[in-house]
Scaffold this active site. Structure first.
Site, mmCIF file in Angstrom:
data_model
loop_
_atom_site.group_PDB
_atom_site.id
_atom_site.type_symbol
_atom_site.label_atom_id
_atom_site.label_comp_id
_atom_site.label_asym_id
_atom_site.label_seq_id
_atom_site.Cartn_x
_atom_site.Cartn_y
_atom_site.Cartn_z
ATOM 1 N N SER A 197 -111.729 -29.016 43.161
ATOM 2 C CA SER A 197 -111.810 -29.705 44.557
ATOM 3 C C SER A 197 -110.842 -29.719 45.846
ATOM 4 O O SER A 197 -109.057 -29.443 44.862
ATOM 5 C CB SER A 197 -112.211 -31.500 44.133
ATOM 6 O OG SER A 197 -111.630 -31.822 45.572
ATOM 7 N N TYR B 267 -110.284 -39.544 40.025
ATOM 8 C CA TYR B 267 -110.984 -38.312 40.655
ATOM 9 C C TYR B 267 -109.750 -37.162 40.368
ATOM 10 O O TYR B 267 -110.168 -36.053 40.635
ATOM 11 C CB TYR B 267 -112.264 -38.901 41.713
ATOM 12 C CG TYR B 267 -113.033 -37.355 42.013
ATOM 13 C CD1 TYR B 267 -113.408 -36.841 41.759
ATOM 14 C CD2 TYR B 267 -111.982 -36.545 43.549
ATOM 15 C CE1 TYR B 267 -114.067 -35.481 42.092
ATOM 16 C CE2 TYR B 267 -112.832 -35.278 44.362
ATOM 17 C CZ TYR B 267 -113.282 -34.521 43.628
ATOM 18 O OH TYR B 267 -114.341 -33.694 43.465
#
Length: 274
Positions: free
Chosen positions: A166, A179
């Site tokens: 990501s 996250y």
């Protein structure tokens, strides 16, 4: 014209019931791969298969098989396998089902993930932290480990693992510590897999994705908290643009590898974020 006598390659895509996973599964099918769709929701996996123009039964991670499970089009097999990647027994059953059906595994797209509830660090509950870590990090490890074992043991030996990192593997968003921590850890997982896979022709790369238009990024199109405390709408890109990059990475010979790739909406606030 000479016919291609090579067996069709086999890919496992986790998180295949929606978003990036669904887009990548469809792109691999279009590129003539057999694709195993893994995810927790059987109905979503079946929808992924139907949306490519066919209807399947379902092969579960417990080995139960529907009458038409794995049926495909144009000779391509699309096999949904409901799997919770946080459960070792279900992950083992997933890869056993792949071996039983195909006898080979060429690609794992390690994609299953969750953002978790955005919350200030001091308000994040243990359960919410643990849920994100279990899916994003432990689930990715379990799938990579099972794929690694399969690729090491098969003949010919080798295969490729592509991890979904990501932009958050590089820079955080506000209120995203779970996250962000797991996506930074994904980079370490990718590097270790690359090193440990060298003797066995197992390549591993990572694609870091920014602002693809999926269910997970819906908030970005209505306004999301920025590092300066303001709320702003962010540009997004089509998930198919990500899928094309994954197919390129997957299609390379095992002698070549895209170690890290970043694909993002051009105008998203990444450079200078944080």
């Amino acid at each position: 014209m000479a016919q291609n006598t090579q067996p069709r390659k086999v890919a496992v895509v986790t998180g295949a019931g929606s978003g990036i996973g669904r887009a990548v599964a469809h792109a691999l099918i279009a590129a003539d791969w057999n694709v195993v769709l893994a995810g927790r929701r059987a109905e979503a996996l079946e929808e992924t298969a139907r949306l490519y123009g066919q209807a399947d039964g379902t092969t579960g991670a417990d080995g139960a098989t529907g009458a038409d499970a794995g049926a495909g089009i144009n000779g391509i097999t699309i096999m949904p396998v409901p799997t919770d990647v946080t459960r070792p027994a279900e992950v083992d059953a997933l890869f056993a089902a792949v071996h039983d059906r195909f006898g080979q595994l060429d690609l794992l797209f390690n994609n299953a993930g969750t953002f978790g509830p955005p919350a200030p660090l001091d308000e994040l509950s243990y359960d919410d932290w643990r849920a994100v870590v279990d899916v994003n990090l432990t689930g990715s490890f379990l799938c990579a480990q099972a794929a690694f074992r399969t690729m090491k043991a098969q003949d010919p030996q080798g295969g490729r693992i592509i991890n979904n990192g990501s932009i958050s593997a590089h820079v955080p968003r506000p209120h995203s510590i779970a996250y962000t921590a797991t996506k930074h850890a994904m980079t370490g997982l990718t590097k270790s897999l690359s090193l440990d896979g060298r003797p066995y022709r197992i390549a591993c790369g990572q694609i870091d994705i920014g602002n693809a238009a999926t269910e997970m990024t819906g908030r970005m199109q209505t306004g999301i908290l920025q590092a300066n405390g303001q709320t702003a709408v962010e540009p997004v890109m089509d998930a198919a643009d990500v899928a094309r990059t994954v197919v390129h990475m997957a299609g390379l010979p095992l002698a070549a590898n895209v170690q890290f790739a970043t694909v993002m909406a051009t105008n998203m606030p990444y450079i200078g974020r944080g």
